[in-house]
Design a protein around this motif. Structure first.
Motif, PDB file in Angstrom:
ATOM      1  N   SER A  69     -31.550 -48.293 -15.733  1.00  0.00           N
ATOM      2  CA  SER A  69     -30.904 -49.004 -16.845  1.00  0.00           C
ATOM      3  C   SER A  69     -31.287 -50.478 -16.857  1.00  0.00           C
ATOM      4  CB  SER A  69     -29.378 -48.880 -16.757  1.00  0.00           C
ATOM      5  OG  SER A  69     -28.971 -47.546 -16.888  1.00  0.00           O
ATOM      6  N   CYS A 133     -24.803 -38.108 -16.415  1.00  0.00           N
ATOM      7  CA  CYS A 133     -25.886 -39.038 -16.071  1.00  0.00           C
ATOM      8  C   CYS A 133     -27.214 -38.581 -16.664  1.00  0.00           C
ATOM      9  CB  CYS A 133     -26.012 -39.178 -14.553  1.00  0.00           C
ATOM     10  SG  CYS A 133     -24.628 -40.046 -13.777  1.00  0.00           S
ATOM     11  N   GLU A 136     -27.292 -39.473 -20.250  1.00  0.00           N
ATOM     12  CA  GLU A 136     -27.407 -40.917 -20.446  1.00  0.00           C
ATOM     13  C   GLU A 136     -28.835 -41.396 -20.219  1.00  0.00           C
ATOM     14  OE1 GLU A 136     -25.206 -44.886 -18.675  1.00  0.00           O
ATOM     15  OE2 GLU A 136     -24.049 -43.046 -18.955  1.00  0.00           O
ATOM     16  N   GLN A 140     -31.425 -43.174 -22.867  1.00  0.00           N
ATOM     17  CA  GLN A 140     -32.148 -44.424 -22.617  1.00  0.00           C
ATOM     18  C   GLN A 140     -33.647 -44.233 -22.823  1.00  0.00           C
ATOM     19  OE1 GLN A 140     -31.201 -45.962 -18.763  1.00  0.00           O
ATOM     20  NE2 GLN A 140     -29.036 -46.248 -19.229  1.00  0.00           N
ATOM     21  N   SER A 164     -29.843 -34.584 -25.143  1.00  0.00           N
ATOM     22  CA  SER A 164     -28.820 -35.529 -24.696  1.00  0.00           C
ATOM     23  C   SER A 164     -27.543 -35.371 -25.510  1.00  0.00           C
ATOM     24  CB  SER A 164     -29.350 -36.966 -24.820  1.00  0.00           C
ATOM     25  OG  SER A 164     -28.337 -37.911 -24.564  1.00  0.00           O
ATOM     26  N   TYR A 168     -23.765 -34.270 -24.184  1.00  0.00           N
ATOM     27  CA  TYR A 168     -22.570 -35.089 -24.412  1.00  0.00           C
ATOM     28  C   TYR A 168     -21.481 -34.281 -25.119  1.00  0.00           C
ATOM     29  CZ  TYR A 168     -24.206 -39.719 -22.940  1.00  0.00           C
ATOM     30  OH  TYR A 168     -24.616 -40.803 -22.203  1.00  0.00           O
ATOM     31  N   GLY A 194     -17.580 -42.261 -19.651  1.00  0.00           N
ATOM     32  CA  GLY A 194     -18.976 -41.961 -19.960  1.00  0.00           C
ATOM     33  C   GLY A 194     -19.117 -41.123 -21.210  1.00  0.00           C
ATOM     34  N   GLY A 198     -21.082 -42.195 -24.634  1.00  0.00           N
ATOM     35  CA  GLY A 198     -22.155 -41.394 -25.199  1.00  0.00           C
ATOM     36  C   GLY A 198     -21.859 -40.888 -26.595  1.00  0.00           C
ATOM     37  N   SER A 201     -21.708 -43.860 -29.017  1.00  0.00           N
ATOM     38  CA  SER A 201     -23.023 -44.416 -29.339  1.00  0.00           C
ATOM     39  C   SER A 201     -23.771 -43.520 -30.311  1.00  0.00           C
ATOM     40  CB  SER A 201     -23.844 -44.594 -28.060  1.00  0.00           C
ATOM     41  OG  SER A 201     -23.230 -45.523 -27.194  1.00  0.00           O
ATOM     42  N   ARG A 243     -18.546 -47.472 -16.893  1.00  0.00           N
ATOM     43  CA  ARG A 243     -19.297 -47.655 -18.132  1.00  0.00           C
ATOM     44  C   ARG A 243     -18.541 -48.468 -19.181  1.00  0.00           C
ATOM     45  NH1 ARG A 243     -20.327 -42.466 -16.311  1.00  0.00           N
ATOM     46  NH2 ARG A 243     -22.514 -41.798 -16.162  1.00  0.00           N
TER      47      ARG A 243
END
Length: 583
Positions: A69, A133, A136, A140, A164, A168, A194, A198, A201, A243
C-alpha cells in the motif's frame, strides 16, 4: 481489544532487524504491529514504517498489504516508472501471501470459472481476513490502471476488479449473516471496518462513472450508489479499525479532489474538516494532515492560510519529496487564484525541475504563467515562453498506450508556438485554471473574481484592437467569453453570463481549433439554468452536450462532470429523452 493508543504502549515503534524476527505472529499480534507501522507512517516516518512491515511481508497478509500500500501511494505521487514497477511487483507478492492464507480448494473448484472466487462458508477468522486482504490488494492493483481519465481505462480497470468486488460482497454477506460477530471474533471491528472501506469505495467509485460505462458495469454484475458508498465509508472511518484512516482518506479524496476535478465542486468541506480533526490533533506535524488542512482552506477560499499550511507541510519532512511536489502544485494554484503570477511561477518552475509526474503539464503551466507577466519580467527571469511551449509535445507520457488527457490538451495549445511565426495564447493560465475547475474556487472570493474579470476584459480589448487577426482570433474570443461567463455567473450576474455563453455556442461553425469550447460552454450554460431554477432546460442543454459532440479535448472529463451535475438534479433527469439538436 486494545485501542491503537494502548497497542502502541506495548509494541516497540523502532522496527526490528530482519534477523530479530520472533516466531509466526497470531492475527491479533499482526494487527497490533501493523497499527504501529501505520502510526509511524502518519508521523512522517515512512522508511521506518516500511522497515517494520518488510520482514514479515512474505508470511503475514497484513504486513504484505501494508507494505505494498505504501509503495502504491508512492507510485501514485511520482508517476516514476521505477516506482510503478516496484509497486506492481509488491502487489503481486502480496497477492501470493494472501493466497497462502485463504481457504484451500480443490483443482476442479479452481477451474470452475474464469472469474473464480473463494467460497465463504465455514471460514476461520484468519481465512476471513485473508479474503478481505486479497480483495483489497486486487483493488489497489487495479487502481494503478486508473491514472488517466479515459473511458477505456475505466472499463479495463472494471474488468480487473470484478473478483475484488465479488469478494467484498461475500465478506459483507458474512457480516450481515453473523449478528454476533463481535462475540465470535476478537478482530471483528477490523474485519467489519475493512468491509465498510471496500464496499464504500466500490459504490462511490462506480457512482461517478458516466451512464454508458455504468450500463456496462451493471452487465458485469457491478452496481454503485453514491449515498451507500458515503455511508459505508463514514461507518468505516468511525470504526476505530486498522482501516479507519483509509476510509477517512477516501472520503477526503472524494470531497476535496474528485468532486472538483471530475464533478461540479459539491464536496462537503464541513464533513472533510470534521473527519480530519481527530487525526490533525493526534498528528499535528503529520504531512498528510497538514496537506489536507491546507487543501480544505484552499477550497474555502482562504488562500493565505492555505499557503501557510502547505509551507508547513513542506517543512514537516524531507523523506518523501513527492509530498513537497503536491504542495508546490497547490501553492502554484493558490497564488494563481490571486493572480500573483511571480509566486505562481516560482512553484511551477520547481515542479518542472523536480517532479516526474507530468513534465508536459508542468512546463506548459510554467509557460502559461509566464505569459501573464510583462515581457521584461520574463526576460529578467531568463525564460523564453516560445521555447517552453515547443518542449511540451516531446514531454508527453503514455500510460498503457494512452495519452493523458490534460497533457494532450496542453500539447494542442502549444502547437501555436511550433511554427516560425508563433501565435500567442490569449490568457493561457486562466484557461488552464478552468481545466482544473479553479473558477469555482475563486468564485468564493468576489473581489478576486472581479479581478479575473478585469484581466479578461483587458485581453478582450487587446483582441478587438488587433490590426492583424490570426486564424485563432475567433477561438481566442470564445475562450475569453467562456471565462467571462464563469466570472459573471459566480458574481450572480446571470443575464450577462448567459450572453457570454450564447456567444460561444453561436460561434460553433466558425471555431477552427478549440473544439472543446462549445460542449464545455453548453455544460456551463446548463449549470446556469439550474441556478435559475429551470431544471428542464438545464438537463436538455447538458444532454445535448453529452450526445451531440464527440472527439474533442478532455471529452471524458466533461462526461464525468455532466454525470455529476445530472445526479444533483434528481430523478427528473431520467424522465427526459436526450435532445438530438444543438441548443
Amino acid at each position: 481489544m486494545e485501542t491503537k493508543d494502548e497497542s502502541l504502549q506495548q509494541v516497540n515503534l523502532d522496527p526490528p532487524g530482519e534477523n530479530a524476527l520472533s516466531p509466526k505472529m497470531d492475527l491479533e499480534s499482526t494487527l497490533k504491529e501493523c497499527s504501529s507501522a501505520l502510526e509511524l507512517f502518519l508521523n512522517n516516518r515512512f522508511a521506518d514504517s516500511l522497515a517494520l512491515l518488510k520482514p514479515r511481508k512474505s508470511e503475514s497478509m497484513y504486513h504484505a498489504m501494508g507494505y505494498s500500500s505504501i509503495l502504491v501511494m508512492q507510485a501514485g505521487m511520482t508517476f516514476d516508472p521505477k516506482d510503478m514497477d516496484a509497486a506492481m511487483r509488491s502487489l503481486g507478492e502480496a497477492l501470493q501471501t494472501c493466497q497462502k492464507c485463504r481457504k484451500k480448494t480443490g483443482i476442479m473448484e479452481t477451474l470452475t470459472s474464469l472469474f473464480y472466487r473463494q467460497p465463504v462458508e465455514n471460514l476461520t477468522e484468519e481465512e476471513m481476513h485473508a479474503e478481505l486482504c486479497y480483495a483489497e490488494v486486487l483493488l489497489q492493483k487495479a487502481s494503478l490502471t486508473f491514472l488517466d481519465e479515459s473511458i477505456i481505462s475505466f472499463i479495463k480497470g472494471g474488468m480487473r476488479i470484478r473478483n475484488s468486488y465479488q469478494i467484498y460482497k461475500d465478506c459483507q454477506a458474512l457480516v450481515n449473516a453473523k449478528e454476533d460477530m463481535e462475540k465470535q471474533m476478537r478482530s471483528h471491528k477490523h474485519f467489519t471496518g475493512g468491509v465498510n472501506m471496500g464496499i464504500g469505495s466500490f459504490n462511490l467509485m462506480l457512482s461517478l462513472l458516466p451512464t454508458r460505462v455504468i450500463r456496462m458495469m451493471e452487465f458485469l454484475g457491478f452496481s454503485g450508489d453514491r449515498e451507500v458508498g458515503l455511508s459505508q465509508l463514514r461507518d468505516g472511518a468511525a470504526s476505530g479499525s486498522l482501516r479507519s484512516i483509509l476510509s477517512t482518506l477516501t472520503l477526503l479524496m472524494f470531497h476535496l479532489y474528485i468532486t472538483v476535478i471530475l464533478g461540479i465542486g459539491d464536496g462537503n468541506l464541513d464533513e472533510a474538516e470534521a473527519l480530519l480533526e481527530p487525526y490533525a490533533e493526534k498528528f499535528p506535524n503529520g504531512a498528510l494532515m497538514l496537506f489536507y488542512t491546507a487543501r480544505i482552506a484552499l477550497l474555502k477560499g482562504n488562500f493565505t492560510y492555505a499557503q501557510e499550511k502547505f509551507l508547513a507541510c513542506i517543512a514537516a519532512q524531507e523523506e518523501w519529496r513527492q509530498i513537497h511536489h503536491l504542495c508546490y502544485w497547490e501553492l502554484m494554484w493558490a497564488y494563481s487564484f490571486e493572480q500573483n503570477w511571480s509566486e505562481a511561477y516560482r512553484y511551477a518552475d520547481l515542479l518542472s525541475k523536480e517532479s516526474k509526474w507530468s513534465q508536459a503539464v508542468y512546463v506548459s503551466q510554467k509557460a502559461a504563467i509566464l505569459s501573464m507577466l510583462p515581457e521584461e519580467e520574463v526576460t529578467k527571469l531568463g525564460e523564453n515562453v516560445v521555447d517552453l511551449y515547443r518542449q511540451v509535445d516531446g514531454l508527453r507520457l503514455r500510460i498503457a498506450g494512452k495519452s493523458i488527457p490534460t497533457e494532450k490538451f496542453a500539447a494542442k495549445k502549444a502547437q501555436r508556438y511550433s511554427s516560425s511565426n508563433p501565435v500567442k495564447l490569449v490568457v493561457p493560465a486562466l484557461e488552464m485554471m478552468y481545466v482544473w475547475n479553479g473558477f469555482n474556487v475563486v468564485g468564493k472570493r468576489p473581489k478576486l473574481t472581479e479581478s479575473l474579470l478585469t484581466t479578461l476584459e483587458n485581453a478582450e480589448e487587446q483582441l478587438r484592437e488587433d490590426p492583424n487577426p490570426s486564424e485563432y482570433h475567433l477561438d481566442d474570443q470564445c475562450v475569453i467569453q467562456l471565462l467571462k461567463g464563469l466570472c459573471q455567473r459566480n458574481l450572480g450576474r446571470l443575464v450577462q453570463a448567459e450572453l457570454c455563453f450564447n456567444y460561444v455556442i453561436s460561434s460553433e461553425k466558425d471555431i477552427k481549433h478549440d473544439n472543446y469550447l462549445v460542449p464545455f460552454t453548453m455544460f456551463e450554460l446548463g449549470l446556469l439554468h439550474k441556478e435559475k431554477g429551470d431544471i428542464e432546460t438545464a438537463i436538455t442543454v447538458m444532454e445535448n452536450a453529452k450526445t451531440n459532440y464527440k472527439d474533442y479535448s478532455m471529452e471524458s472529463r466533461l462526461h464525468f462532470r455532466i454525470h455529476a451535475a445530472l445526479n444533483t438534479m434528481g430523478s427528473f433527469s431520467a424522465k427526459l429523452p436526450p435532445s438530438r439538436t444543438p441548443a
